[in-house]
Write a protein that holds these residues in place. Structure first.
Motif, mmCIF file in Angstrom:
data_model
loop_
_atom_site.group_PDB
_atom_site.id
_atom_site.type_symbol
_atom_site.label_atom_id
_atom_site.label_comp_id
_atom_site.label_asym_id
_atom_site.label_seq_id
_atom_site.Cartn_x
_atom_site.Cartn_y
_atom_site.Cartn_z
ATOM 1 N N LYS A 115 0.784 -1.161 -0.111
ATOM 2 C CA LYS A 115 -0.063 -0.031 -0.026
ATOM 3 C C LYS A 115 1.079 1.317 0.112
ATOM 4 N N GLU A 117 1.294 5.548 -0.276
ATOM 5 C CA GLU A 117 0.471 6.582 0.090
ATOM 6 C C GLU A 117 1.253 7.655 -0.459
ATOM 7 N N VAL A 147 0.708 -5.108 2.916
ATOM 8 C CA VAL A 147 -0.874 -5.275 3.481
ATOM 9 C C VAL A 147 -0.960 -6.910 3.209
#
Length: 632
Positions: A115, A117, A147
């Motif tokens: 993941k 960001e 994840v």
């Protein structure tokens, strides 16, 4: 990212070293399966739900993932239907509906789902390119979190197939409601409606009532289509090779160097008695050559290219060669024609010769008017094909004994004649394993067999002028000696060679018994006392006893991989300009000799480095080697 702290413990705990270390993450995260679909699935719930439904529903997907065992063949597979599915009554809408089968990937390495960001708008700013977006950000502006781990994957590698919808065709509907539905009453009714001994089965074809209300228009197609229209479920490997004259610019656009003209080479595609051989070049080629003779410029070329002058020089050389030898292999001519005029060779050959695409003179260039079927004097120019088996080529220890094939353009070591490295004499592995018979007779044992041949009265497509037994003797000697030389052994077993020269049967399965005297000689006259159950001693081969019966060498049909560059020669167009000296020529010759299937990891990296050094450096650093496609 790592879950192994032992490597970190060995590092010096200096502030500089600590600042360079990546952040540690625990991999105590969920393990999930992966379903890779050949579909365009968006992130919306509706799209995902429809994709799962096309696979039979979520329960079906879970059931396949729960199967154990690494043997792909033992798995049932997940069925993916690409059509509209079934109607409200549960009936198949497509008459020959069938799915694509997906299988679990065996021995798959675990993959990690990350993941990532980053600040909002970064992806849009860089055209949704994640790599460029990350490169534009500082490390503190990006947050990466593992994840899940993918440890089970189903992939679909089969081809989709054509499927027919025959809702409006009466015969198809009858078949579906009777045979397909397995309804006995309807099946019986359908069978009884077919007249016995119907003398005019097509009489009512024009009176059929077609359903014109169907959304899909139909015709009078009354035969059920095949269950599958494609004969194979996996796509063919076409071994595509890029145009060696094409280069790729820095902006990614490919450009072909030079222009091309058609060569109009003539081919003969059968060997029937009524088939005649060409006496002169193709009419279009004659027209082009006459125009070039009149103007000094060959059509499709420019005067400054000097193509016509080079062609005339090449024609002069070829006329002398064809006067001495009426049938040639192109690879032999490549070393005789100068590099500067080599680009005119195909046009010159088309002006002087034709080719057979089958039979014992396949892929040779034959002088116009010469029919090799007309006289046994042309038997010496028949071609024989040999191929070293892969199990030998895969061995690094044995590959060093096999000479590298010649480049596209080379210089013969025998001026004006065939390079000696093409000949088979029992002392060297030939450059090229498509051998004309007269290139084999320097080997004493083959010369002995050839001198005793009683040629057939009429040539045939399989063995030409040779009786099958004589050709089998020659092939066995070549296969045996070639297999020995590949393994570095030049001390041939004389008993085997003597046996091959005195064979009385084409195949050993026809032999009932063989006896040998104390010296290992085979008694070929005792045909009445034959018993194949007894082993043959002293080096005489026996098909059942000798596991390496063919000595690692195959014969018969041509090796298409070896022929595709030059002998297959299906390209009707030839370049107008010559290959220049320097890098272009070296790269072109290197392309001809390079085979990605047998190249080492380092050789592949070196070729990548010529196009993109940065990518080659990264691959060299990150990869330890390659895995054969068959082992995946």
């Amino acid at each position: 990212m790592t879950d192994d702290k032992s490597d970190l413990a060995r590092l010096s705990p200096t502030p500089e070293r600590c600042a360079a270390l990546a952040k540690e993450y625990t991999l105590d995260i969920p393990h999930i399966p992966s379903l890779e679909l050949p579909l365009c699935v968006s992130g919306s719930q509706e799209s995902v739900t429809k994709a799962i439904a096309m696979c039979g529903g979520l329960s079906k997907v879970k059931e396949i993932f729960s199967e154990h065992g690494e043997n792909v063949d033992s798995q049932r597979g997940l069925e993916l239907y690409l059509n509209e599915g079934r109607d409200d009554d549960g009936c198949e809408r497509f008459f020959n509906e069938h799915p694509i089968i997906g299988k679990k990937v065996p021995f798959r390495d675990e993959s990690i789902i990350l993941k990532i960001e980053m600040p909002k708008g970064t992806l849009a700013k860089h055209g949704q390119n994640i790599q460029k977006s990350l490169e534009s950000l500082r490390s503190r502006d990006v947050r990466v979190t593992p994840v899940a781990i993918v440890n089970n994957t189903i992939k679909f590698r089969e081809m989709s197939d054509f499927q027919l919808r025959l809702d409006n065709v009466p015969s198809a509907e009858e078949f579906k409601t009777s045979f397909d539905a397995l309804d006995w009453s309807k099946l019986k009714s359908f069978v009884e409606s077919v007249p016995d001994q119907d003398a005019r089965p097509f009489e009512n074809i024009s009176s059929l009532v077609i359903d014109r209300t169907s959304k899909i228009p139909g015709g009078d197609f009354q035969l059920p289509p095949p269950p599958r229209l494609s004969m194979v479920s996996l796509p063919y490997q076409y071994n595509y090779k890029a145009n060696p004259f094409a280069t790729k610019k820095s902006n990614g656009v490919s450009e072909v160097k030079g222009t091309y003209i058609k060569n109009y080479q003539q081919f003969v595609h059968d060997m029937n008695d009524n088939t005649t051989v060409p006496e002169k070049p193709h009419a279009s080629l004659q027209k082009d050559y006459e125009a070039a003779t009149a103007t000094g410029v060959y059509p499709g070329t420019k005067k400054e290219s000097g193509f016509y002058e080079s062609l005339e020089e090449c024609l002069k050389i070829l006329k002398e060669l064809f006067a001495r030898r009426p049938i040639w292999v192109k690879r032999h001519i490549d070393g005789i024609v100068r590099k500067e005029i080599h680009h005119t060779l195909k046009i010159a050959l088309a002006l002087l010769s034709f080719r057979f695409t089958m039979g014992p003179w396949r892929n040779t260039y034959i002088r116009f008017g010469v029919d090799p079927r007309s006289s046994a004097q042309y038997a010496r120019y028949q071609t024989e094909y040999f191929k070293i088996e892969r199990r030998l080529l895969r061995s690094p220890a044995l590959r060093k004994h096999i000479p590298r094939p010649p480049p596209l353009i080379y210089e013969s070591d025998t001026p004006g004649d065939i390079d000696s490295r093409f000949k088979f004499n029992g002392k060297q592995i030939p450059w090229y394993l498509m051998l004309q018979v007269d290139l084999l007779v320097e080997e004493p044992n083959i010369a002995e067999v050839y001198s005793k041949v009683d040629f057939l009265p009429v040539a045939n497509e399989l063995t030409g002028w040779f009786p099958e037994l004589d050709l089998a003797k020659i092939r066995r000697i070549v296969k045996y000696e070639l297999g020995c030389m590949v393994q570095g052994n030049y001390d041939f077993n004389q008993y085997k060679l003597k046996y091959f020269k005195n064979m009385v049967y084409v195949k050993e399965s026809m032999i009932k018994e063989q006896s040998t005297d104390p010296e290992g000689d085979v008694n070929m006259d005792e045909e009445d006392n034959i018993d194949s159950s007894k082993p043959i001693d002293d080096g005489v081969p026996n098909q059942e006893e000798d596991e390496d019966y063919d000595n690692g060498v195959a014969t018969g049909e041509a090796d298409e991989a070896a022929l595709e560059a030059d002998e297959a020669d299906e390209d009707d167009y030839v370049p107008v300009t010559a290959i220049n000296d320097g890098d272009d020529a070296e790269d072109f010759e290197d392309d001809q000799a390079f085979d990605v299937r047998s190249a080492s990891f380092q050789e592949i990296i070196e070729r990548i480095a010529k196009v993109n050094p940065n990518v080659a450096q990264r691959l060299q650093k990150e990869l330890n080697g390659l895995v054969n496609e068959a082992d995946l």
